[in-house]
Design a protein around this motif. Structure first.
Motif, PDB file in Angstrom:
ATOM      1  N   ILE A   1       0.771  -1.200   0.311  1.00 56.12           N
ATOM      2  CA  ILE A   1      -0.258  -0.095   0.292  1.00 56.12           C
ATOM      3  C   ILE A   1       0.908   1.411   0.096  1.00 56.12           C
ATOM      4  CG2 ILE A   1       0.209   0.067   2.505  1.00 56.12           C
ATOM      5  CD1 ILE A   1      -3.141   0.498   0.642  1.00 56.12           C
ATOM      6  N   GLU A   2       1.998   1.466   0.863  1.00 58.14           N
ATOM      7  CA  GLU A   2       2.831   2.519   0.412  1.00 58.14           C
ATOM      8  C   GLU A   2       3.543   2.946  -0.581  1.00 58.14           C
ATOM      9  OE1 GLU A   2       5.730  -0.552   2.268  1.00 58.14           O
ATOM     10  OE2 GLU A   2       3.396  -0.038   2.917  1.00 58.14           O
ATOM     11  N   TYR A   3       3.579   2.092  -1.370  1.00 54.69           N
ATOM     12  CA  TYR A   3       4.154   1.864  -2.685  1.00 54.69           C
ATOM     13  C   TYR A   3       3.054   2.311  -3.424  1.00 54.69           C
ATOM     14  CZ  TYR A   3       8.126  -0.006  -0.653  1.00 54.69           C
ATOM     15  OH  TYR A   3       9.471  -0.214   0.666  1.00 54.69           O
ATOM     16  N   ARG A   4       2.124   2.053  -3.495  1.00 51.36           N
ATOM     17  CA  ARG A   4       0.766   1.634  -4.743  1.00 51.36           C
ATOM     18  C   ARG A   4      -0.245   3.289  -4.828  1.00 51.36           C
ATOM     19  NH1 ARG A   4      -2.672  -2.596  -3.320  1.00 51.36           N
ATOM     20  NH2 ARG A   4      -3.244  -1.138  -1.566  1.00 51.36           N
ATOM     21  N   GLU A   5       0.124   3.739  -3.268  1.00 52.51           N
ATOM     22  CA  GLU A   5      -0.860   5.013  -2.934  1.00 52.51           C
ATOM     23  C   GLU A   5       0.111   6.045  -3.878  1.00 52.51           C
ATOM     24  OE1 GLU A   5      -1.702   5.799   1.123  1.00 52.51           O
ATOM     25  OE2 GLU A   5       0.995   5.409   1.737  1.00 52.51           O
ATOM     26  N   VAL A   6       1.477   5.922  -3.439  1.00 50.85           N
ATOM     27  CA  VAL A   6       2.234   6.892  -4.197  1.00 50.85           C
ATOM     28  C   VAL A   6       2.107   7.046  -5.041  1.00 50.85           C
ATOM     29  CG1 VAL A   6       3.379   8.030  -1.991  1.00 50.85           C
ATOM     30  CG2 VAL A   6       4.628   6.176  -4.009  1.00 50.85           C
ATOM     31  N   ILE A   7       2.833   5.872  -6.461  1.00 43.54           N
ATOM     32  CA  ILE A   7       3.075   5.577  -7.748  1.00 43.54           C
ATOM     33  C   ILE A   7       1.264   6.060  -8.009  1.00 43.54           C
ATOM     34  CG2 ILE A   7       2.684   3.822  -9.084  1.00 43.54           C
ATOM     35  CD1 ILE A   7       5.038   2.709  -8.366  1.00 43.54           C
ATOM     36  N   LEU A   8       0.552   5.606  -7.731  1.00 43.94           N
ATOM     37  CA  LEU A   8      -0.507   6.230  -7.752  1.00 43.94           C
ATOM     38  C   LEU A   8      -1.501   7.826  -8.369  1.00 43.94           C
ATOM     39  CD1 LEU A   8      -3.334   2.863  -7.481  1.00 43.94           C
ATOM     40  CD2 LEU A   8      -2.568   3.422  -8.948  1.00 43.94           C
ATOM     41  N   LEU A   9      -0.872   8.184  -6.748  1.00 41.90           N
ATOM     42  CA  LEU A   9      -1.436   9.685  -6.556  1.00 41.90           C
ATOM     43  C   LEU A   9       0.140  10.508  -7.519  1.00 41.90           C
ATOM     44  CD1 LEU A   9      -1.620   9.852  -2.858  1.00 41.90           C
ATOM     45  CD2 LEU A   9      -3.748   9.995  -4.553  1.00 41.90           C
ATOM     46  N   PHE A  10       1.285   9.554  -8.147  1.00 44.01           N
ATOM     47  CA  PHE A  10       1.689  10.749  -8.380  1.00 44.01           C
ATOM     48  C   PHE A  10       1.454  10.537 -10.086  1.00 44.01           C
ATOM     49  CE2 PHE A  10       5.687  11.123 -10.667  1.00 44.01           C
ATOM     50  CZ  PHE A  10       6.519  12.631  -9.936  1.00 44.01           C
ATOM     51  N   TYR A  11       1.379   9.289 -10.056  1.00 43.30           N
ATOM     52  CA  TYR A  11       1.252   8.955 -11.867  1.00 43.30           C
ATOM     53  C   TYR A  11      -0.192   9.013 -12.209  1.00 43.30           C
ATOM     54  CZ  TYR A  11       6.229   7.866 -11.773  1.00 43.30           C
ATOM     55  OH  TYR A  11       7.359   7.767 -12.095  1.00 43.30           O
ATOM     56  N   ILE A  12      -1.037   8.751 -12.077  1.00 46.55           N
ATOM     57  CA  ILE A  12      -2.248   8.817 -12.463  1.00 46.55           C
ATOM     58  C   ILE A  12      -3.034   9.747 -11.789  1.00 46.55           C
ATOM     59  CG2 ILE A  12      -4.338   7.140 -12.560  1.00 46.55           C
ATOM     60  CD1 ILE A  12      -2.598   5.736 -13.728  1.00 46.55           C
ATOM     61  N   GLU A  13      -2.811  10.359 -10.817  1.00 46.05           N
ATOM     62  CA  GLU A  13      -3.308  11.625 -10.472  1.00 46.05           C
ATOM     63  C   GLU A  13      -2.702  13.011 -10.380  1.00 46.05           C
ATOM     64  OE1 GLU A  13      -6.325  12.493  -9.575  1.00 46.05           O
ATOM     65  OE2 GLU A  13      -7.450  10.058  -9.673  1.00 46.05           O
TER      66      GLU A  13
END
Length: 179
Positions: free
Chosen positions: A128-140
């Motif tokens: 989760i700690e990696y998933r959330e930053v990757i999604l927030l950075f690249y998707i959002e």
């Protein structure tokens, strides 16, 4: 980017403002929550809960960050709270053990159909700690600073998690290519 879209009347005292918030941020918040809970219907329910909480507490919004960042932080906290419940932990482990073999073969069949789906699924398998930053950075497309505000984590920690998350994602994708 999103701060420009904040055309909400700052009085926040009617159903109209709630609908404006939902129109502006609803889908993004639901996608964010989905990345945590991995269930469409639960994500929908939690999204509704987030916006009810946002609407009830708008008078507490101090405008120290963008409205978008504030709502995202509420959503992240709500998703994490949900995942911490004992019921979720018990049912998740039970379901995983019951459908593991069937799910893997179904997942592999579906992943062959679309590369985008493969990438998203792979991202969702990260911790989760990696998933959330990757999604927030690249998707959002949030900045490091915005993510720091949302997640209540130091910017250096965000950068470290992004770097490690990219490394783990790369390894997972390479592993999938060999199969």
């Amino acid at each position: 980017m999103y701060q420009k879209n904040e055309k909400i009347n700052q009085d926040f005292d009617s159903e109209q403002q709630l609908n404006e918030l939902l129109d502006l941020y609803g889908q993004r918040i639901q996608r964010l929550i989905y990345t945590y809970v991995k269930d469409k219907y639960i994500a929908e329910d939690l999204t509704q809960e987030v916006f009810i909480k946002v609407f009830q507490n708008l008078h507490l919004f101090r405008k120290e960050s963008s409205l978008y960042t504030w709502i995202y932080r509420i959503a992240v906290n709500r998703a994490k709270d949900y995942l911490r419940t004992a019921w979720v932990r018990r049912t998740t482990s039970l379901l995983k053990s019951m459908v593991k073999d069937n799910y893997i073969s179904t997942e592999n069949t579906y992943l062959k159909k679309a590369e985008n789906k493969q990438l998203i699924d792979t991202i969702l398998r990260l911790q989760i700690e990696y998933r959330e930053v990757i999604l927030l950075f690249y998707i959002e497309e949030l900045t490091i600073n915005e993510m720091s505000e949302i997640l209540n984590i130091k910017e250096t920690t965000i950068r470290t998690r992004l770097r490690r998350g990219r490394e783990k994602l790369k390894k997972l994708l390479q592993r999938e290519e060999t199969f």
